[in-house]
Enzyme design. Structure first.
Site, mmCIF file in Angstrom:
data_model
loop_
_atom_site.group_PDB
_atom_site.id
_atom_site.type_symbol
_atom_site.label_atom_id
_atom_site.label_comp_id
_atom_site.label_asym_id
_atom_site.label_seq_id
_atom_site.Cartn_x
_atom_site.Cartn_y
_atom_site.Cartn_z
ATOM 1 C CD GLU A 235 2.425 -9.988 2.919
ATOM 2 O OE1 GLU A 235 3.461 -10.391 3.008
ATOM 3 O OE2 GLU A 235 1.693 -9.862 2.134
ATOM 4 C CG PHE B 21 -1.945 0.957 1.148
ATOM 5 C CD1 PHE B 21 -3.211 0.503 1.042
ATOM 6 C CD2 PHE B 21 -1.849 2.290 1.334
ATOM 7 C CE1 PHE B 21 -4.409 1.220 0.887
ATOM 8 C CE2 PHE B 21 -3.008 3.132 1.413
ATOM 9 C CZ PHE B 21 -4.174 2.946 1.277
ATOM 10 C CD GLN C 61 4.007 9.582 1.854
ATOM 11 O OE1 GLN C 61 4.617 9.929 2.640
ATOM 12 N NE2 GLN C 61 4.500 8.472 1.257
ATOM 13 N N GLY D 214 -4.787 12.884 2.409
ATOM 14 C CA GLY D 214 -6.074 11.810 2.650
ATOM 15 C C GLY D 214 -5.981 10.953 1.390
ATOM 16 C CG HIS D 215 -4.135 11.492 -2.244
ATOM 17 N ND1 HIS D 215 -5.205 11.678 -3.003
ATOM 18 C CD2 HIS D 215 -3.429 12.477 -2.159
ATOM 19 C CE1 HIS D 215 -5.218 13.019 -3.422
ATOM 20 N NE2 HIS D 215 -4.046 13.508 -2.956
ATOM 21 N N GLY D 216 -4.650 8.280 0.822
ATOM 22 C CA GLY D 216 -4.362 6.916 1.619
ATOM 23 C C GLY D 216 -5.848 6.314 2.047
ATOM 24 C CB SER D 217 -8.231 8.185 4.338
ATOM 25 O OG SER D 217 -7.455 8.097 5.661
#
Length: 413
Positions: free
Chosen positions: A293, A258, A265, A268-271
């Site tokens: 993982e 991920f 970064q 909020g793109h990861g969320s």
């Protein structure tokens, strides 16, 4: 090593993480891209990323976090002064141009030293992890690819989600799109081979995955800008997810890699990507639950925040009694498709959120015992060799650290 020899050698050593410059390049014209590539962007970047416009071309530049998979565990390169390793990607298609620049090379210098010093091979180790099909042999060829792909590249796979973020520069909304792909598509397999090099730079212990296995699903995130009236795409990040078998007739998806690229970064793109994947798992009756993982601390934090917000919105913690029984935890795991470890963690946070320690001392004591029993059960082997007093001390210390961490996560909701 002789002191004078050691001193000479140290002058020719470079930090690999600082010497490598990763660039996302876009531009409407070949000339503009060439001018941008011929202008070395800030050699000493004070911030994580640097963006410049040069003659109509955009270059987003940033350093890797890790280079040990390529240049060794010490992440140092010997034999150069003024070393700069440019790894340039077309922002959307990831067509690649790799070049090494330096001012001086140790084995090209006259020396009075009793041995011949040799410079490390910088070129070969990097080329081994790049897609050979994506590599452009000359800067001019790369510039042509960038100019063409800026107008013509379109993300591969099936578009599954779209969202917006307000641009800090213009104040207008920028559109981002999420795509889902698999390795049945040969075209996407090649695209993934271009992407996968990036995991080596930012995910500790990362390895390339087997793209001949059709159980993989890959989600990509792109920024969509309109340039000259035409949509242009830049890769923002991606996630690989493997579908394990779950007895008797379902699948258990596991997030493997991920990554949101450094320039994107903290926005909020990861969320957004995680929430989409979780909701897709929740909707799919073939999926049992979502696992991860070897998550990093940053991923764990992001996951905790999003899982807790979802569970609070669903009123999941209402009416829970301490201690929460294994049967209730299992029912929640199945209903929300959150792994056993993660639903336990969320329930403990949800219970703590509703507690007033000053006014509910008895209930807080019950909570402490509930969490401590879980800590003890998960660490039986580690505690086995300790006497009872030492066991209690270790469990109490673990509880205090867990409680502090829960309060930190809850403060971010």
């Amino acid at each position: 090593m002789d002191a004078s020899l050691a001193a000479t050698a140290s002058q020719w050593a470079a930090e690999a993480n600082s010497a490598v410059f990763i660039q996302l390049v876009s531009g409407e014209t070949v000339e503009g891209v060439l001018r941008a590539l011929d202008t070395d962007l800030s050699q000493d970047m004070e911030e994580e990323d640097d963006e410049e416009e040069e003659g109509g071309a955009d270059v987003i530049q940033f350093h890797p976090t890790f280079t040990y998979p390529i240049y060794g565990e010490h992440e140092r390169i010997f034999g150069y002064k003024g070393l700069r390793i440019n790894l340039s990607y077309a922002a959307g298609s990831l067509a690649t141009y790799f070049e090494v620049k330096y001012q001086k090379r140790v084995d090209q210098m006259e020396t009075s030293l009793p041995i011949q010093l040799r410079a490390d091979d910088v070129d070969t180790p990097m080329r081994k992890v790049l897609s050979s099909a994506a590599l452009c042999t000359t800067k001019a060829e790369f510039a042509k690819r960038v100019a063409r792909d800026t107008h013509e590249f379109r993300p591969l796979g099936r578009k599954v989600h779209e969202y917006t973020r307000e641009s800090e520069e213009s104040g207008e909304d920028t559109v981002y799109e999420i795509y889902e792909s698999d390795f049945v598509s040969g075209e996407f397999r090649e695209y993934h081979r271009r992407m996968q090099t990036l995991v080596l730079f930012y995910i500790e212990g990362a390895q390339f995955i087997d793209d001949s296995d059709d159980r993989w699903r890959v989600f990509t995130v792109f920024e969509r800008l309109v340039i000259g009236g035409i949509a242009s795409y830049t890769l923002v990040g991606f996630c690989t997810m493997y579908q394990f078998f779950n007895w008797p007739d379902r699948k258990r998806p596991r997030i493997s890699q991920f990554l949101v690229l450094p320039p994107f970064q903290g926005q909020g793109h990861g969320s957004e990507l995680y929430r989409y994947i979780y909701q897709a798992v929740l909707r799919n009756p073939d999926y049992a639950d979502l696992t991860v993982e070897d998550p990093s601390e940053a991923f764990d934090d992001m996951r905790d925040r999003n899982d807790m917000r979802h569970l609070i919105q669903q009123d999941a913690f209402s009416g829970l009694d301490i201690p929460v029984s294994p049967a209730v935890l299992q029912e929640m795991q199945e209903r929300f498709k959150i792994s056993k470890r993660q639903i336990t963690r969320c329930v403990e946070m949800g219970l703590l959120k509703s507690l007033d320690k000053a006014r509910q001392k008895d209930k807080y004591q019950q909570y402490r015992l509930f969490v401590k029993r879980r800590i003890f059960a998960q660490n039986t082997d580690l505690l086995a060799g300790l006497d009872e007093a030492e066991k209690k001390k270790k469990v109490a210390e673990s509880f205090a650290a867990v409680e502090d961490d829960y309060h930190r996560i809850l403060s971010l909701l």
